[in-house]
Design an enzyme around this catalytic site. Structure first.
Site, PDB file in Angstrom:
ATOM      1  N   TYR A 118      -1.045  -0.259  10.449  1.00 46.71           N
ATOM      2  CA  TYR A 118      -1.415  -0.743   8.819  1.00 46.71           C
ATOM      3  C   TYR A 118      -0.038  -0.383   8.228  1.00 46.71           C
ATOM      4  O   TYR A 118       0.313  -1.260   7.267  1.00 46.71           O
ATOM      5  CB  TYR A 118      -2.753  -0.093   8.499  1.00 46.71           C
ATOM      6  CG  TYR A 118      -2.815  -0.604   6.968  1.00 46.71           C
ATOM      7  CD1 TYR A 118      -3.514  -1.608   6.631  1.00 46.71           C
ATOM      8  CD2 TYR A 118      -2.541   0.518   6.013  1.00 46.71           C
ATOM      9  CE1 TYR A 118      -3.868  -1.753   5.125  1.00 46.71           C
ATOM     10  CE2 TYR A 118      -3.094   0.296   4.819  1.00 46.71           C
ATOM     11  CZ  TYR A 118      -3.679  -0.980   4.352  1.00 46.71           C
ATOM     12  OH  TYR A 118      -3.948  -1.234   3.002  1.00 46.71           O
ATOM     13  N   SER A 169       0.838  -1.165   0.030  1.00 51.88           N
ATOM     14  CA  SER A 169      -0.163   0.071   0.177  1.00 51.88           C
ATOM     15  C   SER A 169       0.846   1.111   0.024  1.00 51.88           C
ATOM     16  O   SER A 169       1.852   1.139   0.559  1.00 51.88           O
ATOM     17  CB  SER A 169      -0.778  -0.023   1.400  1.00 51.88           C
ATOM     18  OG  SER A 169      -1.619   1.233   1.344  1.00 51.88           O
TER      19      SER A 169
HETATM   20  P1  NAP Z   1     -11.523  -5.469   1.123  1.00 50.95           P
HETATM   21  O1  NAP Z   1     -12.604  -5.036   0.285  1.00 50.95           O
HETATM   22  O2  NAP Z   1     -11.786  -5.290   2.524  1.00 50.95           O
HETATM   23  O3  NAP Z   1     -11.140  -7.044   0.720  1.00 50.95           O
HETATM   24  C1  NAP Z   1     -10.197  -7.647   1.499  1.00 50.95           C
HETATM   25  C2  NAP Z   1     -10.716  -9.188   1.184  1.00 50.95           C
HETATM   26  O4  NAP Z   1      -9.814  -9.893   2.110  1.00 50.95           O
HETATM   27  C3  NAP Z   1     -12.103  -9.382   2.041  1.00 50.95           C
HETATM   28  O5  NAP Z   1     -12.831 -10.257   1.318  1.00 50.95           O
HETATM   29  C4  NAP Z   1     -11.718  -9.870   3.380  1.00 50.95           C
HETATM   30  O6  NAP Z   1     -12.701 -10.761   4.070  1.00 50.95           O
HETATM   31  C5  NAP Z   1     -10.330 -10.993   2.938  1.00 50.95           C
HETATM   32  N1  NAP Z   1      -9.715 -11.256   4.208  1.00 50.95           N
HETATM   33  C6  NAP Z   1      -9.707 -10.470   5.351  1.00 50.95           C
HETATM   34  N2  NAP Z   1      -8.843 -11.319   6.016  1.00 50.95           N
HETATM   35  C7  NAP Z   1      -8.676 -12.480   5.608  1.00 50.95           C
HETATM   36  C8  NAP Z   1      -7.806 -13.695   6.054  1.00 50.95           C
HETATM   37  N3  NAP Z   1      -7.186 -13.713   7.294  1.00 50.95           N
HETATM   38  N4  NAP Z   1      -7.694 -14.633   5.037  1.00 50.95           N
HETATM   39  C9  NAP Z   1      -8.189 -14.456   3.958  1.00 50.95           C
HETATM   40  N5  NAP Z   1      -8.951 -13.313   3.534  1.00 50.95           N
HETATM   41  C10 NAP Z   1      -8.963 -12.375   4.236  1.00 50.95           C
HETATM   42  O7  NAP Z   1     -10.206  -4.763   0.912  1.00 50.95           O
HETATM   43  P2  NAP Z   1      -9.337  -4.014  -0.565  1.00 50.95           P
HETATM   44  O8  NAP Z   1      -9.611  -2.681  -0.505  1.00 50.95           O
HETATM   45  O9  NAP Z   1      -9.957  -4.730  -1.793  1.00 50.95           O
HETATM   46  O10 NAP Z   1      -7.887  -4.384  -0.375  1.00 50.95           O
HETATM   47  C11 NAP Z   1      -7.251  -5.339  -0.868  1.00 50.95           C
HETATM   48  C12 NAP Z   1      -5.903  -5.343  -0.473  1.00 50.95           C
HETATM   49  O11 NAP Z   1      -5.461  -3.960  -1.082  1.00 50.95           O
HETATM   50  C13 NAP Z   1      -5.361  -5.399   0.991  1.00 50.95           C
HETATM   51  O12 NAP Z   1      -4.234  -6.056   1.030  1.00 50.95           O
HETATM   52  C14 NAP Z   1      -5.437  -3.772   1.414  1.00 50.95           C
HETATM   53  O13 NAP Z   1      -4.549  -3.559   2.410  1.00 50.95           O
HETATM   54  C15 NAP Z   1      -4.882  -3.129  -0.135  1.00 50.95           C
HETATM   55  N6  NAP Z   1      -4.655  -1.869  -0.330  1.00 50.95           N
HETATM   56  C16 NAP Z   1      -6.182  -1.278  -0.637  1.00 50.95           C
HETATM   57  C17 NAP Z   1      -6.330   0.005  -0.658  1.00 50.95           C
HETATM   58  C18 NAP Z   1      -7.746   0.721  -1.043  1.00 50.95           C
HETATM   59  O14 NAP Z   1      -7.669   1.692  -0.874  1.00 50.95           O
HETATM   60  N7  NAP Z   1      -8.778  -0.045  -0.890  1.00 50.95           N
HETATM   61  C19 NAP Z   1      -5.095   0.790  -0.845  1.00 50.95           C
HETATM   62  C20 NAP Z   1      -3.937   0.121  -0.658  1.00 50.95           C
HETATM   63  C21 NAP Z   1      -3.925  -1.230  -0.269  1.00 50.95           C
HETATM   64  P3  NAP Z   1     -13.283  -9.863   5.292  1.00 50.95           P
HETATM   65  O15 NAP Z   1     -13.569  -8.328   4.786  1.00 50.95           O
HETATM   66  O16 NAP Z   1     -14.814 -10.628   5.285  1.00 50.95           O
HETATM   67  O17 NAP Z   1     -12.527 -10.072   6.485  1.00 50.95           O
END
Ligand code: NAP
Length: 250
Positions: free
Chosen positions: A155, A142
């Site tokens: 984080y 990130s």
């Molecule tokens: P999201 O919408 O919350 O999706 C994350 C997914 O990972 C959810 O389905 C979640 O399930 C699942 N997950 C959580 N804990 C887990 C575990 N222990 N084992 C397996 N699966 C698990 O997040 P996103 O925004 O798509 O983010 C995806 C990645 O991009 C993450 O690594 C995040 O840190 C990174 N990221 C996101 C952003 C942003 O702005 N969105 C920016 C920078 C980086 P539950 O929710 O049911 O726990």
């Protein structure tokens, strides 16, 4: 590689993980899709979308922070699909809290999923990749791991850990035909991203700080990840690529 390639994407039921899985399927990968059991219906829907595209997709429910669950998952993938060519460590969580009041459990949970989860999945797939002398690893970090924002120190630490881990991993596995790179998404519209976007004033600030003057969509992340999962990036390793519309330019 001429044979059909298999990619494992963690946290693939929604958001960025879902977009990555669909993007890889579009580019000819078969998919091993992971998420936690509570996302069963959503993950199965993603698998159905991929099947409708003519690719194979199977669901594996496991908590990436559990060594035994990860090992069982990789064992099942090998039984079902034979191997894994590309891994995208996307599963992640964000729990907002200032450092002074951050509960120890929140620190542990974020580090366990974001940092340890990445390590455990890689450790479990490395024997397969070493055996086939081929592997593509793409870890989702990130921009928060480089810059960070208030209430996200833990984080930020977890994502900085992913970047450091990946740089050293790349050195260890490079001679074996395996690459390891990181993607740093910026502010992306997902359930997690809403933390930064629900408040219109905050959203406007992020937008104004972004060269491209918009918030990212999950699909914006899929192409760069696919590059790191492909042979177009065969001589690219240990790198961290921002996919943020140019936030760091301002
Ligand atoms: P999201 O919408 O919350 O999706 C994350 C997914 O990972 C959810 O389905 C979640 O399930 C699942 N997950 C959580 N804990 C887990 C575990 N222990 N084992 C397996 N699966 C698990 O997040 P996103 O925004 O798509 O983010 C995806 C990645 O991009 C993450 O690594 C995040 O840190 C990174 N990221 C996101 C952003 C942003 O702005 N969105 C920016 C920078 C980086 P539950 O929710 O049911 O726990």
């Amino acid at each position: 590689m001429t044979q059909s390639r298999i990619a494992l994407v963690t946290g693939a039921s929604r958001g960025i993980g879902k977009a990555i899985a669909l993007g890889l399927a579009e580019r000819g990968f078969d998919l091993a899709l992971n998420d936690i059991p509570k996302q069963k219906t959503s993950l199965e829907n993603v698998a159905a979308e991929i099947a409708a595209m003519g690719r194979q997709a199977k669901c594996y429910f496991a908590d990436v922070s559990s060594k035994s669950e990860v090992e069982n998952m990789i064992g099942s993938i090998v039984n079902d699909l034979g191997t894994v060519h590309a891994v995208v460590n996307n599963a992640g969580i964000l729990i907002a809290s200032e450092v002074e009041t951050l509960p120890e459990q929140a620190w542990d949970a974020v580090m366990d999923v974001n940092a340890k989860g990445t390590f455990l999945v890689i450790q479990a797939v490395l024997p397969l990749m070493k055996k086939q002398k081929y592997g593509r690893i793409c870890n989702i970090a990130s921009i928060g791991g480089k810059h960070g924002a208030p209430e996200q120190a833990h984080y930020s630490a977890s994502k900085a850990a992913v970047m450091g881990f990946t740089r050293v991993l790349a050195q260890e596995v490079g001679p074996l035909g395996i690459t390891a790179n990181c993607i740093c998404p910026g502010i992306i519209y997902t359930d997690m991203g809403r933390v930064n976007l629900d408040d219109p004033a905050t959203r406007a600030i992020w937008q104004s700080r972004t060269a491209m003057a918009r918030i990212g969509d999950p699909e914006d992340v899929a192409g760069p990840v696919a590059f790191f999962c492909s042979d177009d990036s065969a001589f690219v390793t240990g790198q961290t690529l921002n996919v943020d519309g140019g936030i760091v330019l301002s």
